[in-house]
Design a protein around this motif. Structure first.
Motif, PDB file in Angstrom:
ATOM      1  N   ARG A  54     -11.415  23.427  53.025  1.00 26.65           N
ATOM      2  CA  ARG A  54     -11.855  24.161  51.832  1.00 26.65           C
ATOM      3  C   ARG A  54     -11.250  25.559  51.750  1.00 26.65           C
ATOM      4  N   ALA A  55     -11.257  26.296  52.834  1.00 30.21           N
ATOM      5  CA  ALA A  55     -10.763  27.680  52.809  1.00 30.21           C
ATOM      6  C   ALA A  55      -9.273  27.725  52.482  1.00 30.21           C
ATOM      7  N   SER A  56      -8.497  26.876  53.142  1.00 32.84           N
ATOM      8  CA  SER A  56      -7.052  26.895  52.888  1.00 32.84           C
ATOM      9  C   SER A  56      -6.742  26.413  51.478  1.00 32.84           C
ATOM     10  N   PHE A  57      -7.488  25.420  50.996  1.00 31.86           N
ATOM     11  CA  PHE A  57      -7.262  24.933  49.630  1.00 31.86           C
ATOM     12  C   PHE A  57      -7.641  25.994  48.607  1.00 31.86           C
ATOM     13  N   GLY A  58      -8.758  26.681  48.833  1.00 32.08           N
ATOM     14  CA  GLY A  58      -9.175  27.754  47.929  1.00 32.08           C
ATOM     15  C   GLY A  58      -8.145  28.868  47.877  1.00 32.08           C
ATOM     16  N   GLN A  59      -7.600  29.214  49.049  1.00 32.83           N
ATOM     17  CA  GLN A  59      -6.566  30.241  49.085  1.00 32.83           C
ATOM     18  C   GLN A  59      -5.317  29.793  48.344  1.00 32.83           C
ATOM     19  N   LEU A  60      -4.945  28.531  48.494  1.00 32.93           N
ATOM     20  CA  LEU A  60      -3.779  27.994  47.794  1.00 32.93           C
ATOM     21  C   LEU A  60      -3.964  28.089  46.284  1.00 32.93           C
ATOM     22  N   VAL A  61      -5.148  27.716  45.812  1.00 29.43           N
ATOM     23  CA  VAL A  61      -5.428  27.779  44.374  1.00 29.43           C
ATOM     24  C   VAL A  61      -5.369  29.227  43.891  1.00 29.43           C
ATOM     25  N   GLN A  62      -5.995  30.139  44.629  1.00 29.31           N
ATOM     26  CA  GLN A  62      -6.021  31.536  44.220  1.00 29.31           C
ATOM     27  C   GLN A  62      -4.635  32.167  44.249  1.00 29.31           C
ATOM     28  N   GLN A  63      -3.832  31.856  45.265  1.00 26.10           N
ATOM     29  CA  GLN A  63      -2.480  32.401  45.338  1.00 26.10           C
ATOM     30  C   GLN A  63      -1.622  31.884  44.199  1.00 26.10           C
ATOM     31  N   THR A  64      -1.744  30.610  43.905  1.00 28.79           N
ATOM     32  CA  THR A  64      -0.973  30.025  42.808  1.00 28.79           C
ATOM     33  C   THR A  64      -1.372  30.674  41.489  1.00 28.79           C
ATOM     34  N   GLU A  65      -2.671  30.819  41.280  1.00 27.25           N
ATOM     35  CA  GLU A  65      -3.138  31.433  40.039  1.00 27.25           C
ATOM     36  C   GLU A  65      -2.689  32.891  39.940  1.00 27.25           C
ATOM     37  N   SER A  66      -2.747  33.629  41.038  1.00 28.18           N
ATOM     38  CA  SER A  66      -2.348  35.039  40.972  1.00 28.18           C
ATOM     39  C   SER A  66      -0.851  35.174  40.703  1.00 28.18           C
ATOM     40  N   ARG A  67      -0.028  34.277  41.255  1.00 30.42           N
ATOM     41  CA  ARG A  67       1.408  34.317  40.956  1.00 30.42           C
ATOM     42  C   ARG A  67       1.666  34.039  39.478  1.00 30.42           C
ATOM     43  N   ILE A  68       0.960  33.069  38.938  1.00 30.42           N
ATOM     44  CA  ILE A  68       1.132  32.728  37.529  1.00 30.42           C
ATOM     45  C   ILE A  68       0.715  33.902  36.650  1.00 30.42           C
ATOM     46  N   VAL A  69      -0.447  34.466  36.931  1.00 33.79           N
ATOM     47  CA  VAL A  69      -0.951  35.587  36.128  1.00 33.79           C
ATOM     48  C   VAL A  69      -0.031  36.794  36.242  1.00 33.79           C
ATOM     49  N   GLN A  70       0.467  37.067  37.444  1.00 37.63           N
ATOM     50  CA  GLN A  70       1.370  38.208  37.640  1.00 37.63           C
ATOM     51  C   GLN A  70       2.660  38.029  36.840  1.00 37.63           C
ATOM     52  N   ALA A  71       3.225  36.828  36.867  1.00 41.58           N
ATOM     53  CA  ALA A  71       4.451  36.573  36.113  1.00 41.58           C
ATOM     54  C   ALA A  71       4.202  36.731  34.615  1.00 41.58           C
ATOM     55  N   LEU A  72       3.071  36.220  34.137  1.00 42.82           N
ATOM     56  CA  LEU A  72       2.740  36.344  32.716  1.00 42.82           C
ATOM     57  C   LEU A  72       2.527  37.800  32.320  1.00 42.82           C
ATOM     58  N   GLU A  73       1.867  38.570  33.173  1.00 42.20           N
ATOM     59  CA  GLU A  73       1.620  39.979  32.860  1.00 42.20           C
ATOM     60  C   GLU A  73       2.910  40.790  32.846  1.00 42.20           C
ATOM     61  N   GLU A  74       3.816  40.495  33.770  1.00 40.88           N
ATOM     62  CA  GLU A  74       5.086  41.224  33.813  1.00 40.88           C
ATOM     63  C   GLU A  74       5.882  41.004  32.526  1.00 40.88           C
ATOM     64  N   VAL A  75       5.986  39.758  32.111  1.00 40.71           N
ATOM     65  CA  VAL A  75       6.729  39.454  30.891  1.00 40.71           C
ATOM     66  C   VAL A  75       5.990  40.006  29.673  1.00 40.71           C
ATOM     67  N   GLY A  76       4.665  39.900  29.676  1.00 36.45           N
ATOM     68  CA  GLY A  76       3.875  40.437  28.566  1.00 36.45           C
ATOM     69  C   GLY A  76       4.060  41.935  28.405  1.00 36.45           C
ATOM     70  N   ALA A  77       4.087  42.657  29.512  1.00 34.94           N
ATOM     71  CA  ALA A  77       4.292  44.110  29.452  1.00 34.94           C
ATOM     72  C   ALA A  77       5.670  44.441  28.902  1.00 34.94           C
ATOM     73  N   PHE A  78       6.687  43.694  29.338  1.00 33.34           N
ATOM     74  CA  PHE A  78       8.033  43.932  28.832  1.00 33.34           C
ATOM     75  C   PHE A  78       8.104  43.664  27.330  1.00 33.34           C
ATOM     76  N   LEU A  79       7.505  42.560  26.881  1.00 33.52           N
ATOM     77  CA  LEU A  79       7.558  42.218  25.456  1.00 33.52           C
ATOM     78  C   LEU A  79       6.785  43.232  24.614  1.00 33.52           C
ATOM     79  N   LYS A  80       5.632  43.683  25.109  1.00 27.23           N
ATOM     80  CA  LYS A  80       4.875  44.701  24.365  1.00 27.23           C
ATOM     81  C   LYS A  80       5.664  46.002  24.266  1.00 27.23           C
ATOM     82  N   ASP A  81       6.352  46.360  25.343  1.00 29.50           N
ATOM     83  CA  ASP A  81       7.192  47.557  25.335  1.00 29.50           C
ATOM     84  C   ASP A  81       8.344  47.387  24.339  1.00 29.50           C
TER      85      ASP A  81
END
Length: 134
Positions: free
Chosen positions: A80-107
């Protein structure tokens, strides 16, 4: 095997791969890429709306990652712990990539609006028409 009978880790990996394939069109806006060229106002707004749809599809309530989060409680205690970490890491990478591109486009949108609304004060003004008093 049906989609929901897959190994949970495989579901997370499938979600990551699906995101990466959908995100390919936005890669040119990440990092210090030479392709971070200026966009017109319309192009930047169109890309931002496409990015919002991508965000909803991959990190929204009905996304594959959201389904994986719901499965965390049913995974074996030892994994459970390793799977939860995998899900959270994957989600944070996705969100970070989306935020980076979103900031560039807004700029880009802000820059394009500023340029289109700017007034050149060095251009000579209009002279008043010569006339006469009544």
């Amino acid at each position: 095997m049906a989609e929901n009978e897959k190994d949970p880790a495989q579901q997370v990996e499938a979600a990551r791969k699906a995101f990466e394939s959908d995100f390919e069109r936005f890669v040119r806006f990440t990092g210090d890429s030479a392709e971070r060229s200026r966009l017109s106002l319309k192009e930047a707004e169109d890309e931002l709306s496409a990015l919002a749809e991508l965000r909803t599809r991959h990190s929204g309530k009905k996304s594959t990652l959201a389904a994986c989060k719901k499965v965390i409680g049913r995974v074996a205690t030892a994994e459970r712990a390793s799977f939860g970490q995998l899900v959270q890491q994957t989600e944070s990478r996705i969100v970070q990539a989306l935020e980076e591109v979103g900031a560039f486009l807004k700029d880009s949108i802000e820059t394009a609006r500023t340029e289109s609304e700017s007034l050149d004060v060095t251009i000579p003004g209009r002279r008043p028409r010569t006339g006469h008093l009544h």
